[in-house]
Each structure stands twice: as structure tokens, then as C-alpha cells.
Design a protein around this motif. Structure first.
Motif, PDB file in Angstrom:
ATOM      1  N   GLU A 188       0.771  -1.268   0.084  1.00  0.00           N
ATOM      2  CA  GLU A 188       0.035  -0.162   0.047  1.00  0.00           C
ATOM      3  C   GLU A 188       0.820   1.434   0.131  1.00  0.00           C
ATOM      4  OE1 GLU A 188      -3.104  -0.046   3.132  1.00  0.00           O
ATOM      5  OE2 GLU A 188      -3.500  -2.338   2.633  1.00  0.00           O
ATOM      6  N   MET A 189       2.062   1.096   0.409  1.00  0.00           N
ATOM      7  CA  MET A 189       3.062   2.319   0.260  1.00  0.00           C
ATOM      8  C   MET A 189       3.281   2.774  -1.063  1.00  0.00           C
ATOM      9  SD  MET A 189       5.427   1.150   3.487  1.00  0.00           S
ATOM     10  CE  MET A 189       6.893   2.354   3.103  1.00  0.00           C
ATOM     11  N   LEU A 190       3.129   1.912  -2.082  1.00  0.00           N
ATOM     12  CA  LEU A 190       3.504   1.980  -3.493  1.00  0.00           C
ATOM     13  C   LEU A 190       2.569   3.031  -4.360  1.00  0.00           C
ATOM     14  CD1 LEU A 190       4.459  -1.610  -4.315  1.00  0.00           C
ATOM     15  CD2 LEU A 190       6.065   0.183  -4.126  1.00  0.00           C
ATOM     16  N   PRO A 191       3.069   3.685  -5.212  1.00  0.00           N
ATOM     17  CA  PRO A 191       2.076   4.762  -5.762  1.00  0.00           C
ATOM     18  C   PRO A 191       0.863   4.025  -6.725  1.00  0.00           C
ATOM     19  CG  PRO A 191       4.272   4.562  -6.936  1.00  0.00           C
ATOM     20  CD  PRO A 191       4.161   3.682  -5.712  1.00  0.00           C
ATOM     21  N   GLY A 192      -0.512   4.401  -6.558  1.00  0.00           N
ATOM     22  CA  GLY A 192      -1.474   3.597  -7.198  1.00  0.00           C
ATOM     23  C   GLY A 192      -2.002   2.270  -6.647  1.00  0.00           C
ATOM     24  N   ILE A 193      -1.145   1.963  -5.443  1.00  0.00           N
ATOM     25  CA  ILE A 193      -1.768   0.687  -4.784  1.00  0.00           C
ATOM     26  C   ILE A 193      -2.430   1.017  -3.297  1.00  0.00           C
ATOM     27  CG2 ILE A 193      -1.040  -1.428  -3.925  1.00  0.00           C
ATOM     28  CD1 ILE A 193      -0.462  -0.983  -6.846  1.00  0.00           C
ATOM     29  N   GLY A 194      -3.570   0.553  -3.524  1.00  0.00           N
ATOM     30  CA  GLY A 194      -4.467   0.876  -2.115  1.00  0.00           C
ATOM     31  C   GLY A 194      -4.782  -0.494  -1.520  1.00  0.00           C
ATOM     32  N   GLY A 221       4.070 -17.390  -6.435  1.00  0.00           N
ATOM     33  CA  GLY A 221       5.324 -16.279  -6.485  1.00  0.00           C
ATOM     34  C   GLY A 221       5.260 -15.827  -7.932  1.00  0.00           C
ATOM     35  N   PHE A 222       5.829 -14.493  -7.827  1.00  0.00           N
ATOM     36  CA  PHE A 222       6.168 -13.735  -9.197  1.00  0.00           C
ATOM     37  C   PHE A 222       7.657 -14.114  -9.734  1.00  0.00           C
ATOM     38  CE2 PHE A 222       3.216 -10.574  -6.861  1.00  0.00           C
ATOM     39  CZ  PHE A 222       2.094 -10.796  -7.990  1.00  0.00           C
ATOM     40  N   GLU A 223       7.562 -14.040 -10.748  1.00  0.00           N
ATOM     41  CA  GLU A 223       8.996 -14.745 -11.500  1.00  0.00           C
ATOM     42  C   GLU A 223       9.651 -13.382 -11.993  1.00  0.00           C
ATOM     43  OE1 GLU A 223       8.880 -17.983 -14.027  1.00  0.00           O
ATOM     44  OE2 GLU A 223       8.069 -19.279 -12.109  1.00  0.00           O
ATOM     45  N   ALA A 224       8.833 -12.243 -12.445  1.00  0.00           N
ATOM     46  CA  ALA A 224       9.400 -11.099 -13.005  1.00  0.00           C
ATOM     47  C   ALA A 224       8.411 -10.068 -12.678  1.00  0.00           C
ATOM     48  CB  ALA A 224       9.528 -11.212 -14.386  1.00  0.00           C
ATOM     49  N   LEU A 225       8.940  -8.706 -12.585  1.00  0.00           N
ATOM     50  CA  LEU A 225       8.152  -7.611 -12.396  1.00  0.00           C
ATOM     51  C   LEU A 225       6.672  -7.685 -13.294  1.00  0.00           C
ATOM     52  CD1 LEU A 225       7.848  -5.273 -10.403  1.00  0.00           C
ATOM     53  CD2 LEU A 225       8.938  -3.899 -12.016  1.00  0.00           C
ATOM     54  N   GLU A 226       6.895  -8.089 -14.563  1.00  0.00           N
ATOM     55  CA  GLU A 226       6.020  -7.855 -15.437  1.00  0.00           C
ATOM     56  C   GLU A 226       4.588  -8.946 -15.147  1.00  0.00           C
ATOM     57  OE1 GLU A 226       9.370  -8.276 -16.380  1.00  0.00           O
ATOM     58  OE2 GLU A 226       9.475  -6.369 -16.972  1.00  0.00           O
ATOM     59  N   ASP A 227       4.905  -9.922 -14.141  1.00  0.00           N
ATOM     60  CA  ASP A 227       3.796 -10.595 -13.566  1.00  0.00           C
ATOM     61  C   ASP A 227       2.742  -9.784 -12.923  1.00  0.00           C
ATOM     62  OD1 ASP A 227       5.129 -13.042 -14.661  1.00  0.00           O
ATOM     63  OD2 ASP A 227       5.989 -13.702 -12.754  1.00  0.00           O
ATOM     64  N   LEU A 228       3.021  -8.518 -12.514  1.00  0.00           N
ATOM     65  CA  LEU A 228       2.131  -7.693 -12.060  1.00  0.00           C
ATOM     66  C   LEU A 228       0.968  -7.255 -13.074  1.00  0.00           C
ATOM     67  CD1 LEU A 228       4.071  -5.184  -9.882  1.00  0.00           C
ATOM     68  CD2 LEU A 228       2.392  -6.826  -9.045  1.00  0.00           C
ATOM     69  N   LEU A 229       1.353  -7.672 -14.343  1.00  0.00           N
ATOM     70  CA  LEU A 229       0.179  -7.438 -15.230  1.00  0.00           C
ATOM     71  C   LEU A 229      -0.840  -8.507 -15.085  1.00  0.00           C
ATOM     72  CD1 LEU A 229       2.641  -6.348 -18.384  1.00  0.00           C
ATOM     73  CD2 LEU A 229       1.116  -4.878 -17.019  1.00  0.00           C
ATOM     74  N   SER A 246       5.083   0.678 -14.865  1.00  0.00           N
ATOM     75  CA  SER A 246       6.430   1.643 -15.168  1.00  0.00           C
ATOM     76  C   SER A 246       6.458   2.578 -14.114  1.00  0.00           C
ATOM     77  CB  SER A 246       6.073   2.536 -16.443  1.00  0.00           C
ATOM     78  OG  SER A 246       4.884   3.465 -16.064  1.00  0.00           O
ATOM     79  N   ARG A 247       5.400   2.793 -13.161  1.00  0.00           N
ATOM     80  CA  ARG A 247       5.764   3.640 -12.077  1.00  0.00           C
ATOM     81  C   ARG A 247       6.251   2.883 -10.830  1.00  0.00           C
ATOM     82  NH1 ARG A 247       0.272   5.550 -12.702  1.00  0.00           N
ATOM     83  NH2 ARG A 247      -0.334   4.269 -10.996  1.00  0.00           N
ATOM     84  N   LEU A 248       5.990   1.687 -10.974  1.00  0.00           N
ATOM     85  CA  LEU A 248       6.665   0.662  -9.769  1.00  0.00           C
ATOM     86  C   LEU A 248       7.910  -0.072 -10.256  1.00  0.00           C
ATOM     87  CD1 LEU A 248       3.394  -1.378  -9.282  1.00  0.00           C
ATOM     88  CD2 LEU A 248       4.421   0.503  -8.126  1.00  0.00           C
ATOM     89  N   ASP A 249       8.551   0.159 -11.531  1.00  0.00           N
ATOM     90  CA  ASP A 249       9.827  -0.218 -11.862  1.00  0.00           C
ATOM     91  C   ASP A 249      10.884  -0.131 -10.880  1.00  0.00           C
ATOM     92  OD1 ASP A 249      11.233  -1.701 -13.712  1.00  0.00           O
ATOM     93  OD2 ASP A 249      12.005   0.091 -14.560  1.00  0.00           O
ATOM     94  N   ARG A 250      11.154   1.411 -10.579  1.00  0.00           N
ATOM     95  CA  ARG A 250      12.393   1.532  -9.613  1.00  0.00           C
ATOM     96  C   ARG A 250      12.057   1.323  -8.498  1.00  0.00           C
ATOM     97  NH1 ARG A 250      13.385   7.632 -10.799  1.00  0.00           N
ATOM     98  NH2 ARG A 250      11.549   7.657 -10.630  1.00  0.00           N
ATOM     99  N   LEU A 251      10.660   0.992  -7.866  1.00  0.00           N
ATOM    100  CA  LEU A 251      10.462   0.852  -6.497  1.00  0.00           C
ATOM    101  C   LEU A 251      10.505  -0.514  -6.141  1.00  0.00           C
ATOM    102  CD1 LEU A 251       7.857   3.517  -6.205  1.00  0.00           C
ATOM    103  CD2 LEU A 251      10.064   3.867  -5.608  1.00  0.00           C
ATOM    104  N   CYS A 252      10.182  -1.320  -6.926  1.00  0.00           N
ATOM    105  CA  CYS A 252       9.940  -2.834  -6.677  1.00  0.00           C
ATOM    106  C   CYS A 252      10.978  -3.760  -7.352  1.00  0.00           C
ATOM    107  CB  CYS A 252       8.518  -3.275  -6.993  1.00  0.00           C
ATOM    108  SG  CYS A 252       7.328  -2.248  -6.310  1.00  0.00           S
ATOM    109  N   ARG A 253      11.154  -5.031  -6.873  1.00  0.00           N
ATOM    110  CA  ARG A 253      11.997  -5.914  -7.523  1.00  0.00           C
ATOM    111  C   ARG A 253      11.252  -7.217  -7.068  1.00  0.00           C
ATOM    112  NH1 ARG A 253      16.446  -8.092  -3.626  1.00  0.00           N
ATOM    113  NH2 ARG A 253      15.490  -7.769  -1.472  1.00  0.00           N
ATOM    114  N   VAL A 254      11.864  -8.348  -8.040  1.00  0.00           N
ATOM    115  CA  VAL A 254      11.183  -9.576  -7.640  1.00  0.00           C
ATOM    116  C   VAL A 254      12.357 -10.392  -7.463  1.00  0.00           C
ATOM    117  CG1 VAL A 254      10.005 -11.447  -8.842  1.00  0.00           C
ATOM    118  CG2 VAL A 254       9.049  -9.255  -9.163  1.00  0.00           C
TER     119      VAL A 254
END
Length: 94
Positions: free
Chosen positions: A29-35, A51-59, A70-78
Motif C-alpha cells: 500500500e506504500m507504493l504509488p497507485g496501490i491501495g 510467486g512472481f518470477e518477474a516484475l511483469e507478472d504484475l500485469l 512503469s511507476r513501480l519499476d524503480r520501487l520494486c523488485r522480484v
């Protein structure tokens, strides 16, 4: 404070990028656009995929598209959960 309010350097100082495979709903919830609802959807999708294998799994999460990703790219990792599995653990979760 939301992670989105921090510049990139502060994010690393703040504790690094958030690992989507281990993050709690409150952390998400601390991430932008995530409530609250989207955080729960991320956790449900993570459980469904094993489990996620890549950030793109968020899609695969309802309500998350390329713009949010794209907003989460620099804030998250998998960190794939298989990377932290004890030796001898086997198989893909998908």
C-alpha cells in the motif's frame, strides 16, 4: 510516507526496493497507485501463481496495466521464491 514521495536515492536508503514476493499488504500500500484492494489483489495473484518470477507478472493483477507497472519499476523488485528455496527443493510452481 509513501515510497512515491521519495526520490530514487531515498528509496535505496529507505531500505531498498520492495520485494513483491515477500511484501505484506501494508508494504504494498506504500507504493504509488496501490491501495488496500489492489494490494490484496497482488497478494492473491502471487499466491495463485506460486510467486512472481518477474516484475511483469504484475500485469496479471486486475487493475494493474503498463502505466502502473512503469511507476513501480524503480520501487520494486522480484526475487523469485525458488532463489530462496532450500537446496534440493524442486519444480516450478506454475
Amino acid at each position: 510516507m509513501k515510497l512515491a514521495e521519495l526520490d530514487e536515492q531515498d528509496v535505496y536508503t529507505f531500505g531498498g526496493r520492495l520485494d513483491l514476493n515477500r511484501a505484506s499488504a501494508k508494504e504494498l500500500e506504500m507504493l504509488p497507485g496501490i491501495g488496500e484492494k489492489r494490494a490484496l489483489a497482488i497478494i492473491e495473484t502471487r499466491a495463485r501463481l506460486g510467486g512472481f518470477e518477474a516484475l511483469e507478472d504484475l500485469l496479471d493483477v486486475p487493475g494493474i496495466g503498463p502505466s502502473t507497472l512503469s511507476r513501480l519499476d524503480r520501487l520494486c523488485r522480484v526475487v523469485p521464491q525458488s532463489d530462496s528455496a532450500p537446496s534440493g527443493a524442486s519444480g516450478s510452481k506454475r
